[in-house]
Design an enzyme around this catalytic site. Structure first.
Site, PDB file in Angstrom:
ATOM      1  N   LYS A 241      59.730  60.030  29.992  1.00  0.00           N
ATOM      2  CA  LYS A 241      58.544  59.040  29.787  1.00  0.00           C
ATOM      3  C   LYS A 241      58.662  57.833  28.788  1.00  0.00           C
ATOM      4  O   LYS A 241      57.890  56.808  29.161  1.00  0.00           O
ATOM      5  CB  LYS A 241      57.414  59.871  29.257  1.00  0.00           C
ATOM      6  CG  LYS A 241      57.946  60.779  27.869  1.00  0.00           C
ATOM      7  CD  LYS A 241      58.393  61.790  28.275  1.00  0.00           C
ATOM      8  CE  LYS A 241      59.241  62.792  27.353  1.00  0.00           C
ATOM      9  NZ  LYS A 241      58.829  64.144  27.354  1.00  0.00           N
TER      10      LYS A 241
ATOM     11  N   LYS B  66      53.421  59.064  27.374  1.00  0.00           N
ATOM     12  CA  LYS B  66      52.530  59.646  28.340  1.00  0.00           C
ATOM     13  C   LYS B  66      51.268  58.863  28.759  1.00  0.00           C
ATOM     14  O   LYS B  66      50.842  58.687  29.819  1.00  0.00           O
ATOM     15  CB  LYS B  66      52.470  61.187  28.132  1.00  0.00           C
ATOM     16  CG  LYS B  66      53.950  61.857  28.213  1.00  0.00           C
ATOM     17  CD  LYS B  66      53.891  62.985  27.600  1.00  0.00           C
ATOM     18  CE  LYS B  66      54.940  63.647  27.379  1.00  0.00           C
ATOM     19  NZ  LYS B  66      55.015  65.099  26.573  1.00  0.00           N
TER      20      LYS B  66
HETATM   21  P1  NAP Z   1      68.216  67.367  26.109  1.00  0.00           P
HETATM   22  O1  NAP Z   1      68.235  69.044  26.380  1.00  0.00           O
HETATM   23  O2  NAP Z   1      68.660  66.753  24.935  1.00  0.00           O
HETATM   24  O3  NAP Z   1      69.506  66.830  27.234  1.00  0.00           O
HETATM   25  C1  NAP Z   1      70.093  65.807  27.320  1.00  0.00           C
HETATM   26  C2  NAP Z   1      71.096  65.527  28.357  1.00  0.00           C
HETATM   27  O4  NAP Z   1      71.481  64.086  28.551  1.00  0.00           O
HETATM   28  C3  NAP Z   1      72.230  66.605  27.731  1.00  0.00           C
HETATM   29  O5  NAP Z   1      72.938  67.353  28.721  1.00  0.00           O
HETATM   30  C4  NAP Z   1      73.154  65.259  27.183  1.00  0.00           C
HETATM   31  O6  NAP Z   1      74.747  65.582  27.214  1.00  0.00           O
HETATM   32  C5  NAP Z   1      73.011  64.019  28.011  1.00  0.00           C
HETATM   33  N1  NAP Z   1      73.293  62.687  27.638  1.00  0.00           N
HETATM   34  C6  NAP Z   1      72.961  62.322  26.411  1.00  0.00           C
HETATM   35  N2  NAP Z   1      73.374  61.127  26.430  1.00  0.00           N
HETATM   36  C7  NAP Z   1      74.102  60.823  27.495  1.00  0.00           C
HETATM   37  C8  NAP Z   1      75.059  59.804  27.802  1.00  0.00           C
HETATM   38  N3  NAP Z   1      75.231  58.633  26.843  1.00  0.00           N
HETATM   39  N4  NAP Z   1      75.762  59.929  28.653  1.00  0.00           N
HETATM   40  C9  NAP Z   1      75.954  61.165  29.860  1.00  0.00           C
HETATM   41  N5  NAP Z   1      74.896  62.121  29.248  1.00  0.00           N
HETATM   42  C10 NAP Z   1      74.037  62.048  28.015  1.00  0.00           C
HETATM   43  O7  NAP Z   1      67.068  66.701  26.671  1.00  0.00           O
HETATM   44  P2  NAP Z   1      65.924  67.348  27.732  1.00  0.00           P
HETATM   45  O8  NAP Z   1      64.966  68.099  26.778  1.00  0.00           O
HETATM   46  O9  NAP Z   1      66.482  68.166  28.833  1.00  0.00           O
HETATM   47  O10 NAP Z   1      65.257  65.978  28.108  1.00  0.00           O
HETATM   48  C11 NAP Z   1      65.684  65.231  29.154  1.00  0.00           C
HETATM   49  C12 NAP Z   1      64.564  64.172  29.582  1.00  0.00           C
HETATM   50  O11 NAP Z   1      63.573  65.000  30.164  1.00  0.00           O
HETATM   51  C13 NAP Z   1      64.057  63.296  28.489  1.00  0.00           C
HETATM   52  O12 NAP Z   1      63.576  62.129  28.943  1.00  0.00           O
HETATM   53  C14 NAP Z   1      62.793  63.973  28.040  1.00  0.00           C
HETATM   54  O13 NAP Z   1      61.928  63.292  27.322  1.00  0.00           O
HETATM   55  C15 NAP Z   1      62.459  64.605  29.256  1.00  0.00           C
HETATM   56  N6  NAP Z   1      61.505  65.793  29.164  1.00  0.00           N
HETATM   57  C16 NAP Z   1      61.810  66.736  28.433  1.00  0.00           C
HETATM   58  C17 NAP Z   1      61.165  67.901  28.553  1.00  0.00           C
HETATM   59  C18 NAP Z   1      61.296  69.122  27.604  1.00  0.00           C
HETATM   60  O14 NAP Z   1      60.287  70.130  27.615  1.00  0.00           O
HETATM   61  N7  NAP Z   1      62.560  69.273  27.074  1.00  0.00           N
HETATM   62  C19 NAP Z   1      59.745  68.081  29.306  1.00  0.00           C
HETATM   63  C20 NAP Z   1      59.604  66.781  29.952  1.00  0.00           C
HETATM   64  C21 NAP Z   1      60.379  65.846  30.037  1.00  0.00           C
HETATM   65  P3  NAP Z   1      75.104  66.854  26.222  1.00  0.00           P
HETATM   66  O15 NAP Z   1      74.633  67.960  26.938  1.00  0.00           O
HETATM   67  O16 NAP Z   1      76.598  66.910  26.995  1.00  0.00           O
HETATM   68  O17 NAP Z   1      75.146  66.539  24.913  1.00  0.00           O
HETATM   69  N1  HSE Z   2      58.744  67.073  23.695  1.00  0.00           N
HETATM   70  C1  HSE Z   2      57.614  66.765  24.868  1.00  0.00           C
HETATM   71  C2  HSE Z   2      56.479  67.785  24.287  1.00  0.00           C
HETATM   72  C3  HSE Z   2      58.245  67.262  26.055  1.00  0.00           C
HETATM   73  O1  HSE Z   2      56.405  68.499  23.416  1.00  0.00           O
HETATM   74  O2  HSE Z   2      55.350  67.645  25.054  1.00  0.00           O
HETATM   75  C4  HSE Z   2      57.557  67.336  27.299  1.00  0.00           C
HETATM   76  O3  HSE Z   2      57.279  65.946  27.655  1.00  0.00           O
END
Ligand code: NAP
Ligand code: HSE
Length: 430
Positions: free
Chosen positions: A107, A207
């Site tokens: 987002k 968002k």
């Molecule tokens: P996360 O758990 O922190 O995972 C991020 C991933 O990106 C990790 O695997 C990390 O690698 C990789 N990464 C970071 N920097 C990098 C780089 N320079 N080169 C290559 N890989 C890199 O994040 P997440 O929660 O999955 O969120 C991912 C996206 O989804 C974000 O945009 C977030 O806003 C969105 N999102 C998340 C949620 C949620 O509930 N978590 C919900 C909706 C949207 P390593 O593992 O090797 O460190």
């Molecule tokens: N950090 C975000 C939340 C993940 O708590 O809603 C979903 O976008």
């Protein structure tokens, strides 16, 4: 035409691994629904040696997401890294330039660069899809863009951050501290890499900016969102809210007003009987007002691996099935420039808590300031007594203007008997 569609998945954290698991477990169902076998060919993250609980040995590995976006033999680049700048943005731009569709959950990226990326994608004749970027598992982008396409949207309100809703709900239900509950939300994979984005309202504002663009057909204008977070919400405000018949929620609100489009994110008191008040924990909800449909309420899990993967995969299935749509519902070049309205033009009811010396004449001073600013009290609570400690005077107002409430709060702050900066929370009707 090929009978499979190939994916390169960049980012193997909560959402990346959740997406790989879903694609694996539901592969036959997804083939039936899209008409194609959906096949991962490449994956990447920072640390190749990390055990992520899934077998990645059959996929080509990339350390560098830009290299992956340019060189993996994929039809779709799935960006699950995060961040509005740096590797995520560079890789999405590279994927579009290489003629690959982009699916992202990011987002921050779409809120900051959505219009430019949509223009680039349309020029390259590829899709930019971001269902997972807003409200996790709730298919709100598709609902707004396709399902409500026959309506002019007047107003949209939502609980858009699962972490904040989880914290506010748990504080109210258990009386536990803010910091304690935040750590739990981080452990559950709800919070952003930088959790201040969640608790300071920035994630909800990202968002909201995206929803505003889809709802009103305007360019994404994150810079115009008024943003307040939940750090200053005290347990006593949550308790007083209950006494007045409200719950506190972090809301994102956008609406067409006579002054332009207003976008705001802030904690708000909502009536306990309103449907949105029952949306608790990590759940999100979006309430829209359309001119033909009336009110529509969508509710579901707003964060976490499964719900977010569900949304990511819905975009992949659309692309595989050939349902290729404009990112914001109209050609990117036809989005209208944003015409932001100032929050000073807002009017509504307010909750105010003052911590004051318990002595004769203090309430009269408070009442005099309210009268001077033509603000009428709707309800008031003052029940404790203390010779030494400040005591709370808590009130709710009838409708007044944001400008008037700002002025009266400054006037309260200047009174000798007022010991702390006044606490204010807006009250929203539904
Ligand atoms: P996360 O758990 O922190 O995972 C991020 C991933 O990106 C990790 O695997 C990390 O690698 C990789 N990464 C970071 N920097 C990098 C780089 N320079 N080169 C290559 N890989 C890199 O994040 P997440 O929660 O999955 O969120 C991912 C996206 O989804 C974000 O945009 C977030 O806003 C969105 N999102 C998340 C949620 C949620 O509930 N978590 C919900 C909706 C949207 P390593 O593992 O090797 O460190
Ligand atoms: N950090 C975000 C939340 C993940 O708590 O809603 C979903 O976008």
């Amino acid at each position: 035409m090929s009978d499979s569609i190939k994916l390169a998945v960049a980012g193997l954290g909560t959402v990346g691994v959740g997406t790989i698991e879903l694609l694996d477990k539901q592969s036959d169902l997804l083939m039936e629904r899209s008409g194609k076998r959906i096949e991962i060919v490449a994956v990447g993250a920072r640390d190749k040696s990390k055990d992520r609980g899934v077998d990645l040995s059959k996929f080509e590995w990339f350390d560098d997401p830009v290299d992956m976006a340019k060189n993996a033999s994929a039809d779709v680049f799935v960006e699950l890294i995060g961040g509005s700048e740096g590797p995520a943005k560079n890789a999405c731009e590279a994927a579009i330039a290489a003629g690959r569709h982009v699916v992202t959950a990011n987002k921050a990226l779409i809120a900051e660069h959505g219009t430019a990326l949509a223009v680039a994608a349309e020029k390259a004749d590829v899709v930019l899809a971001y269902e997972a970027a807003v409200a996790g598992g709730i298919p709100v982008i598709k609902a707004l863009r396709e399902g409500l396409a026959g309506n002019r949207i007047q107003r949209l309100q939502g609980i858009l951050n699962g972490t904040c809703n989880y914290i506010l709900t748990t504080m109210r239900e258990t009386g536990r501290s803010f910091d304690d509950v935040l750590s739990e939300a981080q452990e559950l994979g709800y919070a952003e890499a930088d959790p201040s984005f969640d608790i300071d309202g920035v994630d909800a504002a990202h968002k909201l900016a995206i929803l505003t663009s889809v709802a009103f057909g305007t360019e994404v204008d994150f810079a115009s969102v008024h943003i307040e977070g939940i750090r200053h919400i005290a347990v006593e405000d949550i308790e007083y809210a209950g006494e007045f018949g409200y719950k506190i929620k972090l809301l994102g609100i956008c609406e067409r007003t006579a002054h332009g489009i207003q976008q705001r994110v802030h904690p708000a008191m909502v009536p306990e009987e309103a449907p949105i008040a029952g949306v608790e924990g990590v759940f999100n909800a979006v309430v829209t007002e359309g001119d033909f449909v009336g009110t529509t309420v969508l509710e579901g899990r707003g964060a976490g691996a499964g719900p977010t993967a569900s949304a990511v995969v819905s975009d992949i299935v659309d692309i595989a099935a050939g349902r290729l749509v404009h990112a914001f519902g109209v050609p990117a070049g036809a989005l209208e420039p944003s015409a932001p309205a100032s929050l000073d033009d807002h009017s509504g009811s307010y909750y105010v808590r003052l911590m004051v010396d318990d002595q004769p004449g203090v309430f009269a001073e408070i009442a005099a300031e309210l009268a001077k600013h033509e603000i009428s009290i709707e309800g008031v609570i003052q029940r404790s007594r203390s010779e030494t400690e400040a005591v709370p005077v808590v009130m709710t107002t009838h409708e007044t203007s944001e400008a008037a409430i700002k002025e009266v709060l400054s006037a309260f702050d200047a009174l000798d008997a007022v010991r702390e900066k006044p606490h204010m929370i807006r009250i929203e009707s539904f």
